[in-house]
Design an enzyme around this catalytic site. Structure first.
Site, PDB file in Angstrom:
ATOM      1  N   CYS A   1       0.852  -1.187   0.000  1.00  0.00           N
ATOM      2  CA  CYS A   1       0.000   0.000   0.000  1.00  0.00           C
ATOM      3  C   CYS A   1       0.890   1.240   0.000  1.00  0.00           C
ATOM      4  O   CYS A   1       1.763   1.380   0.863  1.00  0.00           O
ATOM      5  CB  CYS A   1      -0.902   0.007   1.231  1.00  0.00           C
ATOM      6  SG  CYS A   1      -1.875   1.523   1.390  1.00  0.00           S
TER       7      CYS A   1
ATOM      8  N   ASP B   1      -0.199  -5.744   0.550  1.00  0.00           N
ATOM      9  CA  ASP B   1      -1.494  -6.048  -0.035  1.00  0.00           C
ATOM     10  C   ASP B   1      -1.392  -7.418  -0.690  1.00  0.00           C
ATOM     11  O   ASP B   1      -0.381  -7.727  -1.326  1.00  0.00           O
ATOM     12  CB  ASP B   1      -1.882  -5.018  -1.102  1.00  0.00           C
ATOM     13  CG  ASP B   1      -2.277  -3.682  -0.500  1.00  0.00           C
ATOM     14  OD1 ASP B   1      -2.927  -3.678   0.558  1.00  0.00           O
ATOM     15  OD2 ASP B   1      -1.935  -2.648  -1.100  1.00  0.00           O
TER      16      ASP B   1
END
Length: 122
Positions: A32, A39
């Site tokens: 992120c 992520d």
């Protein structure tokens, strides 16, 4: 851009026929860009090859090149589509990126491409 990793191709064994190749990358990771947290997601690639097909080992290395990159879901999905289309020039391609829920919110990003010369079904 993650495209420093080269995608290898091979000749389509049935260039006169429309058919679909579906590939799933269930261990896609990126970072992120806001929080720096990892992520996780699944990238699904569906395409109708024209002259070339994507070699899977090189696709794996390309996908791994996102591992430490700070990138939004939407940017990653569209970048993958743009790069793969540029490499193999399919009749059509669809990328579906399904990301693992974070903070109770799950996200799926879908983008597609259809060649101007393609008049079949996608």
């Amino acid at each position: 851009m993650a495209s420093e990793t080269k995608i290898d191709l091979f000749d389509n064994p049935r260039p006169g026929r429309d058919y679909v190749i579906s590939t799933e990358v269930p261990e896609f990771t990126s970072v992120c860009p806001v929080t720096g947290q990892p992520d996780f997601g699944t990238i699904s690639i569906d395409y109708c090859p024209d002259k070339y097909c994507i070699e899977l080992k090189s696709l794996k290395f390309y996908m791994q090149s996102f591992r430490n990159r700070g990138i939004y879901y939407e940017s990653a999905t569209n970048e993958i589509l743009d790069y793969l289309v540029e490499c193999c020039k399919p009749r059509w391609m669809k990328i579906t990126a399904s990301f693992t829920p974070r903070g109770g919110i799950s996200t799926e990003v879908v983008c597609d491409y259809v060649s101007k010369n393609y008049h079949g079904q996608s």
